[in-house]
Write an enzyme that holds these catalytic residues in place. Sequence first.
Site, PDB file in Angstrom:
ATOM      1  N   SER A  60     -22.503  -9.002  38.397  1.00  0.00           N
ATOM      2  CA  SER A  60     -22.689  -7.734  39.098  1.00  0.00           C
ATOM      3  C   SER A  60     -23.132  -7.889  40.542  1.00  0.00           C
ATOM      4  CB  SER A  60     -23.700  -6.867  38.342  1.00  0.00           C
ATOM      5  OG  SER A  60     -24.977  -7.483  38.317  1.00  0.00           O
ATOM      6  N   LYS A 106     -30.769  -0.080  36.563  1.00  0.00           N
ATOM      7  CA  LYS A 106     -30.667  -0.518  37.955  1.00  0.00           C
ATOM      8  C   LYS A 106     -31.009   0.627  38.916  1.00  0.00           C
ATOM      9  CE  LYS A 106     -27.135  -4.029  37.045  1.00  0.00           C
ATOM     10  NZ  LYS A 106     -25.722  -4.431  37.226  1.00  0.00           N
TER      11      LYS A 106
END
Length: 816
Positions: free
Chosen positions: A714, A757
Site C-alpha cells: 500500500s 488508516k
Amino acid sequence: MVDIDLDKSVDDEDGTFAASKTFHDLPILPLRNVVVYPHMVVPITVGQARSLRLVDSAAIGERMLGLVTMKDPNVDEPGPDLLYKIGTYARIIKLIKAPDGTVRMIVQGVERIEIDEWTTEEPFLKAHVHTLPDELPAADDAEAEAMRRHLLELFSRLVAVGTRLPNEVATAASQSEDIRHLVYLIASSVQMDLNQSQELLEIHDLKEKMRQLQAMMTREFEVLELGKKIQSEARSEIDKTQRDYLLREQLKAIKKELGESDEQQIKLEEYRAKIEEIGMPEEAKREALRELGRLEKLPEAAAEYGVIQTYLDWLTSLPWSKTTTDVLDLARAKDILDEDHFDLEKIKERLLEFLAVRKLKTERAKEAPPTEDKDDFIRREREGVILCFVGPPGVGKTSLGQSIARAIGRKFIRISLGGVRDEAEIRGHRRTYIGAMPGRFIQTIRRVNSKNPVIMLDEVDKLSHDWRGDPSSALLEVLDPEQNREFRDHYLDVPFDLSEVMFIATANVVDSIPQPLLDRMEVIHLSGYTDHEKLHIAHGFLIPRQIKENGLKPDEIEFDDEALRTIIGNYTREAGVRSLERQIGTVCRKVAVEVAKGQTAKTVVGNEQVPNYLGKQRFFSEIAERTASAGVATGLAYTAAGGDILFIEATRMTGKKGLTITGQLGDVMKESAQAALSYVRSKADSLQIADDFFETSDIHIHVPAGAVPKDGPSAGVTMATALTSLLTGRTVRTHLGMTGEITLRGKVLPVGGIKEKVLAAHRAGLTTIILPKRNEKDLDDLLPEVRDAMQFILVEHVSEVLEHALSPEAVTSEIP
C-alpha cells in the site's frame, strides 16, 4: 548310546607330583567358558571335529590330556595364540558317545601345567608342557590353618544364604583334610567370572589363593545378603498389603453386622447415583458404569484406584444437561450493550440478530408436531455462534464478550490462547500418562458449570505452531458447529456437546490465523476510536472507573473537555483507550495524594493543569515540518495496533544506477519501491525529469522507525510521490496523506484497512487523503464526523496522485 568303559588301571595315589615333571606331545583340549582345577571331577561335552579326534586318540592311549581355557569363547577352533599358557593336566575317567555325534566325558584334574612349546595343530593340538605344583604351606603354619578355618566358615555361610549350592558341598568341604583339595573344591563351587577363575589357577602360592578366595566369597556373601534383604522387604510389603486387605474385608463384615455403612461403599453409591441423575449421553454413561465396576473390584491401596476415581470425578462433575436460560429480550440486551460500550453498532446489531433468531427458533419449537420430540427439535435446529472480533488493542474486544454474556443471561469465561503451543492444551492428555487431565475447554465447562456459556478465546492470532505441535488444528473441531456436537477430549474419551456454547474469539490481525480456522469464524472488524469517541468513552466509562479505583468521590475531581482533548492529542497516540485510561489514572492518583493531605476543595482538571500532572507533551504534529523539503511524502499504514502514518523519504547522491532501500522493509514493500522507481524513470519526459538522471545518480529510499518491521504494497503511491518530489524539487502538500498500490503502468490498485488508516490520519492532523477509486465503498464505514472533517481524493492513476499531491512550483532542489 555306546558306553565305553576304559579299563586301564588308575593309580590309587592322588596323582600329584612332588616335583615338576615334563610331558612331550601332550594332547591339549581347548575349553570354552570353564576352568578345571586339580583334584576336581568335571563333566565335559566335546563336539568339534578336532576335539573329537583328540578324545579318540587319548581314549586308546594313556587317557591323559591337557585342559586349557580359551581366551575368546566365540572362536570355533582356536589356535595356540588364543589359549592361556597355564592349564590343568587331567585324566579321562569315563567316555559316553551320544547319538548326535558328540562325546560326553568325565575328567579329573591332576596337576597344573604350563605350556613350553606347541608341537602341532593337526590332527589336533599337542604341546611340550611341564607341571606346576602349588607352593604348599608348612604343616605347622598357624596362619595357613587360620585361613583354612576362615575359608570353611565363609563357605558354610555362603551355602546357607544362597540357593545355588547344596548342603552336601559344604559337608564335603568340612570333611576335606587336604588343604589343597579344600581350596580347589571351594574355588570350583563359588560363582566367579572366567578371568577370575583363570587368575586363581595361575597363582603359585596356595596361601595367596586362599586370600583371593576369601575376598571373592566375602563380596559374594554381601551381595547375597543384600538380595535376601531386598526380597524380605518386598515380601513384607506384599504381606502388609494382603494383611491390610484382609483387615478391611473383616472391617466391612463387622460394620455390616453392626448395621453401619462402609465409607467406600457410600462413595461408590454416590458415583452411581450421580451417573444416573446428571443426564449423560448413552456412551458416556456406559463408560462411567464400566469404570465404576472396575473401581468396586479394586482395593483403595491399588495404584489404579486413584486414577479411576479422578476420572469418575471429572465425568460426574461436568454439566452434561445443565444450561442457563437465555434472556431473549432484545430491548434489554441493547440497553446493556449501550450501557457498557460506546458505538460498536455492527457488533450490537449482530448480537440482536442472534437473539432474534434464537427467539424465533424457540417459538417454532413449541409449534413442533406432537409426534416429534421438542427437545430434539430445538437441539437439531440450534447452531453454535462463533464470532471473531478483530481490531487493535484497547478497543474493548474482551470486555465486549462480558457484556454479551450479561445481555443474554449466560455465564462468561475467558481462555487465553496467547503462546499456547501444545495440542494437549485443547484436547487434553490421554489417561495413560501420569498426571493426565482434560484440555482447557472441558476444564472451562466444568468451572462455569453450564453447558451453554459464552467462552472468550482471547488472542487467537497468537497461537504458536511449530514442530512441537499445532493447537490451531485442534481448534478446528472445537469451532466447527457440525463437529463440536461430539467433541471428544482425549482424557474423557467420550463425546461432549459443545454446540450450545457461544464462542467469541479476539485477534489483532487475521493474517496470522490459519485459513481453515478463520473460515469457521464470523469475522467482525473493530476499528480504532476517533477523538470524539474517546471523549465520550472517557466521560462515560474511564473517568468513573478510575475515580472509584483510586478511592476518590465524584465530587472531588472533574475533567473538562479541553483537558481530555489535550491528553488524547498530546499524551496518547493509539487506536484504543488503554493509554488514555492510564493517563487519567495518573491524574486521579495525584489528586488522591492532595485529598489525603487534607484538601477539601474540588479539583477541576483543565487544559492548563494537564502538564502539571502528566509532565511535558509527548507527541507532536510534525507533518508540516517533515514534508517541508522535497523528497518526503506521508503514507498510511495498517498494523496490529491499528492505523498509523509513516513518512517515506528519498534522497539522491552521485553514483551510477544504485537503489538503496532501508527501514526494515519486507520483500513486498521493497518490490513496491522498485516498481515506483521504474514508473518514474519511464515517465521522466512527462514529469520534466532528465532522461539520464539515473545514469549518474544513486537513489536511497528510507522509511523511518527502522526498528519496526514493515511490509505490504500500500505504500506504492507514496514512494512514487516521494521520488517524483525529489527529482522535480516540488514538495508534497502539507497535511496530505495517501495510500494505494501501483503497477508499472501507473494504475492505482485498492488496498485494505482504509477505516483504520483514515482514523490514524485524523488523529495525526491530516486533512486530505488520496485513496484508490475502488476503495470508495470503504468510506461508508467512517463516522460522519471523520468523513466531514476530511477531504478524500479518489484516483485511478499515479498521474492524478502527483497532480493533487505535489506543489506547483519547485523549491530548492536536492539534486546535486
